[in-house]
Design an enzyme around this catalytic site. Structure first.
Site, short mmCIF file in Angstrom:
data_model
loop_
_atom_site.label_atom_id
_atom_site.label_comp_id
_atom_site.label_asym_id
_atom_site.label_seq_id
_atom_site.Cartn_x
_atom_site.Cartn_y
_atom_site.Cartn_z
N GLY A 95 -9.32 -6.97 -2.20
CA GLY A 95 -10.22 -5.86 -2.41
C GLY A 95 -11.42 -5.84 -1.49
N CYS A 149 -1.52 -0.58 -9.80
CA CYS A 149 -1.59 0.74 -9.16
C CYS A 149 -2.46 1.70 -9.99
CB CYS A 149 -0.20 1.33 -8.97
SG CYS A 149 -0.23 2.95 -8.17
N GLN A 191 8.26 -5.46 -4.65
CA GLN A 191 7.44 -5.22 -5.83
C GLN A 191 8.12 -4.24 -6.78
OE1 GLN A 191 3.59 -2.89 -5.88
NE2 GLN A 191 2.75 -4.97 -6.13
N GLY A 227 -5.68 -5.36 2.58
CA GLY A 227 -5.11 -4.05 2.34
C GLY A 227 -5.52 -3.05 3.40
N ARG A 228 -6.33 -2.08 3.02
CA ARG A 228 -6.72 -1.03 3.97
C ARG A 228 -7.46 -1.59 5.18
NH1 ARG A 228 -10.35 2.54 0.73
NH2 ARG A 228 -10.72 0.55 -0.32
N HIS A 232 -6.94 -7.75 -7.69
CA HIS A 232 -7.78 -6.78 -6.98
C HIS A 232 -9.07 -6.65 -7.77
CE1 HIS A 232 -8.02 -2.83 -4.58
NE2 HIS A 232 -9.18 -2.99 -5.21
N MET A 292 0.86 -1.19 0.00
CA MET A 292 0.00 0.00 0.00
C MET A 292 0.89 1.24 0.00
SD MET A 292 -2.97 -1.20 2.67
CE MET A 292 -1.89 -2.23 3.68
N GLU A 293 1.04 1.83 -1.16
CA GLU A 293 1.90 3.00 -1.30
C GLU A 293 1.41 4.13 -0.41
OE1 GLU A 293 5.07 5.31 -2.93
OE2 GLU A 293 4.63 3.16 -2.83
#
Length: 319
Positions: A201, A99, A69, A224-225, A169, A9-10
């Site tokens: 996702g 991305c 990555q 992820g988030r 995703h 997660m950038e």
């Protein structure tokens, strides 16, 4: 048991956050933020800065393997950077085809390549040729740019190029991060290829984990988030009894100490507030603390407010 993977997660899952989340536990492995490849072979320090875990056997302090990555559009330079990267013996190499960030997209990176399945194949094949046996190669993609019509073609191209697993995703680039994720479309991709597919996702809860597995047909899931919003989510999925805010406070203290060590005081508060914005999705105490800290800019003032909230500058790691 389903494997649980921590997403790259950038701007969110930097080395410090990875240290905290994997310290809390529950992850089989993770992927660091992307290394941007353009028309050069990057110096060793770039890989080590992005993934300092490389200096620790490619593992976080808690022992969770971290893969590196690469993001780029030129097969030649992607291969050259992979050649340099593998000298550091990463736990794995991942290629970013997902991305959606506007800057990345404008510079023909990440999800911008999902309209060119042949290029995906050529990038994966070029990188595969540089990776010795024993270092896994994976790729992460979205369902497409504006629609899902090339999702299967892209996945098949990635498989043919030599990827060992594919993370999908369940959104297009145009979808951004708007819910819902299209989990059933992940199943369409999974059914069209022979390598394992990892679903990703919109997994925020244990119930979401059950549903994404059912709708995608995938055994394994990338968080992820949702992992930042509930740092104990991976352990909840594994059926562990874990606490709430009281159990989280020591980790907030560890995170804040790390921020104070690494970030200029003028920027430190922003990092903490960013995490609290996600934590407040599940924790009322995080909402209250966020509102209290929101107007405060000085790191020293934040120190005092955190101490009053029972989050001192240093606390031992929680079990």
């Amino acid at each position: 048991m389903s494997r649980l993977i921590l997403a790259p997660m950038e701007g969110l899952a930097d080395p410090l956050m990875r240290e905290v989340l994997t310290g809390i536990g529950g992850y089989d492995w993770g992927i660091c933020e992307f290394v941007r490849v353009t028309e050069s072979v990057l110096p060793n320090r770039t890989f080590l800065r992005t993934c300092p875990e490389l200096k620790n056997g490619s593992r976080t302090p808690a022992g969770t393997p971290m893969r590196v990555q690469l993001l780029g559009s030129d097969p030649h330079f992607m291969a050259g950077n992979a050649r340099r990267l593998v000298k550091h013996r990463p736990a794995g190499v991942d290629i970013n085809f997902g991305c959606p960030a506007p800057t990345v997209f404008r510079h023909r990176g990440g999800s911008a390549l999902l309209g060119e399945p042949q290029l995906l194949h050529d990038i994966v094949a070029a990188v595969r040729a540089e990776i010795p046996a024993g270092i896994p190669l994976t790729a992460k993609m979205r369902l497409g740019i504006d629609d899902v019509c090339l999702a299967v073609d892209c996945a098949q191209a990635i498989e043919a190029g030599g990827a060992e697993e594919l993370i999908v995703h369940g959104r297009t680039k145009a979808d951004g991060y708007r819910p819902p994720a299209r989990w059933a479309q992940i199943d369409r991709v999974r059914a069209a290829i022979d390598i394992p597919v990892i679903a990703n996702g919109e997994v925020w809860t244990v119930d979401d984990w059950h549903r994404i597995r059912a709708e995608s047909g995938c055994a394994d899931v990338m968080l992820g988030r949702g992992a930042l919003a509930d740092p104990f989510l991976a352990r909840r999925i594994r059926g562990e009894a874990v606490g709430g805010w009281d159990a989280l406070r020591p980790w907030l203290a560890i995170f804040w100490c790390g921020v104070r060590e690494r970030v200029l005081p003028v920027h430190a508060g922003g990092r903490l507030k960013q995490w609290l914005m996600l934590l407040r999705r599940h924790e009322p105490q995080a909402e209250a603390l966020y509102q209290q800290l929101r107007p405060v800019k000085a790191a020293e003032d934040i120190d005092r407010l955190l101490l009053a909230a029972g989050i001192p500058g240093e606390l031992p790691l929680a079990a």
